[in-house]
Design an enzyme around this catalytic site. Structure first.
Site, PDB file in Angstrom:
ATOM      1  N   CYS A 189     -41.051 -22.605  26.277  1.00  0.00           N
ATOM      2  CA  CYS A 189     -40.991 -20.270  25.915  1.00  0.00           C
ATOM      3  C   CYS A 189     -40.318 -19.471  26.703  1.00  0.00           C
ATOM      4  CB  CYS A 189     -41.354 -20.361  24.002  1.00  0.00           C
ATOM      5  SG  CYS A 189     -40.572 -18.666  23.091  1.00  0.00           S
ATOM      6  N   GLU A 202     -40.386  28.292   3.006  1.00  0.00           N
ATOM      7  CA  GLU A 202     -40.194  28.571   5.160  1.00  0.00           C
ATOM      8  C   GLU A 202     -39.788  27.421   5.483  1.00  0.00           C
ATOM      9  OE1 GLU A 202     -39.496  32.017   6.487  1.00  0.00           O
ATOM     10  OE2 GLU A 202     -39.820  33.166   4.822  1.00  0.00           O
ATOM     11  N   LYS A 258     -42.072  25.154   8.417  1.00  0.00           N
ATOM     12  CA  LYS A 258     -43.053  25.592   9.303  1.00  0.00           C
ATOM     13  C   LYS A 258     -42.492  25.146  11.118  1.00  0.00           C
ATOM     14  CE  LYS A 258     -47.458  26.701  10.692  1.00  0.00           C
ATOM     15  NZ  LYS A 258     -48.011  25.434  12.534  1.00  0.00           N
ATOM     16  N   LYS A 292     -49.561  22.566   5.317  1.00  0.00           N
ATOM     17  CA  LYS A 292     -49.701  21.744   5.789  1.00  0.00           C
ATOM     18  C   LYS A 292     -49.384  20.603   5.262  1.00  0.00           C
ATOM     19  CE  LYS A 292     -50.054  22.515  10.076  1.00  0.00           C
ATOM     20  NZ  LYS A 292     -52.012  22.925  11.106  1.00  0.00           N
TER      21      LYS A 292
END
Length: 693
Positions: free
Chosen positions: A442, A115, A117, A313
């Site tokens: 510029c 599942e 996290k 993780k």
């Protein structure tokens, strides 16, 4: 005292204090003080010490005592944290632990659910006779905060569940989607308020609003992932339990997978890592749980974590997301830099929407020598790319998933004309960078020079941000750096229009801005030199030049002398970290012409503070010190100040004249070069011991 010499008991106390402070910041103030990876590393070190000496085990709950602003609710069943796995070997150990506890032969695999996290705030919802009676945060696992009124405002939380058991406790995660987070920060920007760092902090802070209507306005979401106390079972397997929760009206994280062999777990993990940024909300790993709820009951829990679940993780500083566009920016030296505009993704606790692409070679998939990088894969708009944060700071594109490349994609081409001024863009032989040839004509270059001038590491003009710099230049009020210090003469003292009549500037704020500009005249000499924006003269080189020259007049005289005097050239080149390219840049910056006039105009407005003499008799007196890698006990600036107070000179590059290289985590090529040159290489802890901590 150096950590390497601490006893286990002393180190255990120090780690415990660090972890308690981190947990207070994370759970109570919703303002993390360290990354998840750093926290996990400290926890792992603490566990290792407790394994060596079980008597030191503090058996602390995860989380923190509930805040005083809310009522308290005691959980009927403790809300536990999960043990972490950082690689598949840790997942193998998790399975072996299950087999061992159940008395089964090693090598087999239980049926597991995989599942998502969710990276949010844990919440417990208690229903009695199908009605929501209260909601509580995890708190310290035993007692949480009563956030019932706020939870009732969340769209994904049903208030009534027909046919539910008499007592049903649903557990899940409150989170904020990427879209809602972007909308929230846009509103904060419009009101001039501080932006929130990431969706997790935003969700936690929103759920803890004293006024429930403020929570309602924040658009929170909720995913259910399981149950706590229940008067009658709603399923016999976790996969069936999730379906039952969906039938009751809850949202559950998707994608979801039932896995029976190791390869299925690994394949699901890799799939989610690649598609993580496309989910629309933040996750920080995959949770594997035993699917059979009867087995879950048999396995039980350790002191703080269940035996039937583990969190795999993600790598802390890498994530995948979609590259929406490649844009180019004009820098203060005329360099044209490509920037990746990304679908927002959280990397290391920070929401990233832009990343550097370095130069044309990097985009094409080759390095400066022409060798392939990323196996030769080029980077295109529309690609699914991996993002990492170098040194926990600069987001970069690491890899490309060719399987996800859109059919319409095309190789990226640099523009032929500068987007800032229309001048031709060239790439000289031996130079990896495309450059605008417009020079000081510029406007884009001038604006970037002005932004650099007022930046925090340069003159640090408080209240003068990038947007106001752009406006002042566009309106013709500040065309050159010196103009900034003449604003009070040319456009009022802030007491009345026109300066105080600009959008967002009232008389008081205009006065503060002018005071900040005045204060910026007298910054330390090295910061004044850095503020000039001379190519290749970074903060470290500026310090070396400031210490050698002693004053601004001495600096200009030193550079001018180097144009004709070999001795003056040698004086500059003798500074460790200053080579021929830096010397050439200095000579070019002060060559007769518009650029010299611009710099001398700025110098005429400044009264920089002379550098302090090097400490005499310090532990590092006479030594040239270089830092590399990520320091964990202090910031790089703090380390530099410590070294200078000990008498050292700082340098940004390693050479034969380097005395000492201090290596933090993930030290790269500088460490190899130093060893090759015979330069002494030490750790951060050894450095602190050397300077007396």
């Amino acid at each position: 005292m150096n950590d390497l010499t601490l006893s286990d008991a002393e180190r255990h106390r120090a780690l415990t204090e660090q972890l308690l402070a981190a947990e207070e910041a994370y759970h109570l103030r919703d303002d993390p003080v360290m990354s998840d990876a750093a926290y996990d590393a400290l926890r792992a070190e603490l566990r290792a010490i407790e394994t060596r000496d079980p008597a030191l085990s503090a058996d602390r709950p995860v989380g923190f005592a509930p805040a005083d602003g809310f009522g308290k609710i005691r959980h009927a069943k403790r809300m536990m944290s999960l043990a972490n796995a950082f690689e598949m070997g840790d997942v193998d150990a998790f399975q072996s632990g299950i087999a061992s506890h159940l008395g089964r032969a090693p090598g087999g695999w239980e049926r597991l659910t995989a599942e998502l996290k969710i990276d949010g705030l844990s919440l417990s919802l208690r229903y009695e006779d199908g009605r929501l009676v209260h909601a509580a945060t995890r708190g310290d696992g035993e007692v949480g905060e009563d956030v019932t009124a706020n939870a009732r405002t969340i769209r994904d939380i049903p208030q009534l569940i027909p046919g539910a058991p008499m007592i049903l406790e649903v557990r899940g995660e409150v989170y904020m989607s990427h879209a809602d987070f972007a909308e929230l920060n846009a509103g904060l920007t419009a009101r001039g308020e501080k932006l929130l760092a990431n969706p997790r902090n935003a969700a936690a802070g929103s759920l803890r609003q004293i006024d429930p209507e403020k929570t309602r306005a924040r658009q929170l979401s909720f995913f259910a992932y399981g149950v706590g106390e229940v008067s009658a079972p709603i399923a016999s397997a976790r996969s069936e339990q999730l379906q039952a929760l969906r039938d009751m009206g809850f949202s559950t994280p998707s994608p979801f997978r039932i896995c029976t062999v190791r390869d299925e777990l690994e394949a699901f993990y890799e799939e989610v890592v690649r598609r993580r940024a496309l989910l629309g909300f933040d996750i920080d790993g995959i949770v594997y749980k035993v699917d059979d709820l009867a087995l879950e009951e048999r396995l039980g829990a350790r002191s703080t974590t269940p035996r039937w679940a583990v969190a795999h993780k993600f790598p802390a500083e890498t994530a995948w997301t979609r590259l929406l566009a490649i844009e180019v920016q004009v820098g203060r030296t005329g360099a044209i830099s490509p920037v990746a505009r990304l679908a927002p993704v959280t990397v290391g606790g920070v929401v990233v929407s832009n990343a550097t692409l370095h130069n044309a070679d990097y985009i094409a998939g080759v390095d400066s020598s022409g060798s392939q990088i990323r196996d030769g894969k080029d980077i295109r708009e529309g690609d699914l790319v991996s993002i990492y944060r170098a040194g926990d700071v600069i987001p970069k594109v690491g890899d490309v998933d060719l399987a996800e490349r859109p059919l319409w994609s095309a190789p990226f081409r640099f523009p032929d004309a500068c987007p800032g001024c229309g001048a031709p863009v060239v790439r000289n032989a031996g130079d990896a960078t495309h450059r605008c040839t417009g020079g000081l004509s510029c406007g884009a270059q001038i604006v970037e020079r002005l932004k650099h001038l007022v930046g925090r590491d340069a003159l640090d003009v408080d209240g003068l941000g990038a947007t106001l710099v752009e406006e002042l230049h566009a309106d013709g009020w500040v065309r050159a750096p010196a103009d900034l210090f003449r604003l009070a003469l040319t456009h009022g003292d802030g007491s009345d229009a026109p300066l105080s009549g600009r959008d967002g500037l009232g008389p008081r704020s205009a006065g503060k801005l002018l005071a900040a500009i005045e204060a910026a005249r007298a910054r330390p000499l090295d910061r004044a030199l850095f503020a000039m924006g001379i190519p290749l003269v970074g903060a470290s080189v500026a310090k070396l030049l400031a210490r050698e020259a002693g004053s601004m007049e001495g600096f200009v005289a030193m550079v001018d002398a180097a144009r004709t005097s070999p001795a003056a050239r040698d004086r500059i080149l003798a500074l460790d970290g200053v080579g021929e390219r830096i010397l050439a840049s200095l000579l070019e910056a002060f060559a007769p012409g518009p650029n010299r006039d611009l710099l001398l105009g700025l110098i005429g407005e400044l009264t920089p503070v002379a550098p302090e003499p090097a400490a005499a008799g310090g532990a590092l007196t006479g030594m040239t010190v270089v830092f590399t890698g990520t320091l964990t006990r202090m910031g790089r600036k703090e380390a530099g100040l410590i070294a200078e107070r000990a008498g050292a000179k700082l340098s940004g590059s390693v050479s034969a004249r380097t005395s000492l290289l201090v290596c933090g985590e993930a030290a790269g090529s500088k460490a190899d070069k130093a060893r090759g040159l015979g330069v002494r290489v030490i750790s951060e802890a050894e450095f602190l011991e050397l300077v007396g901590d």
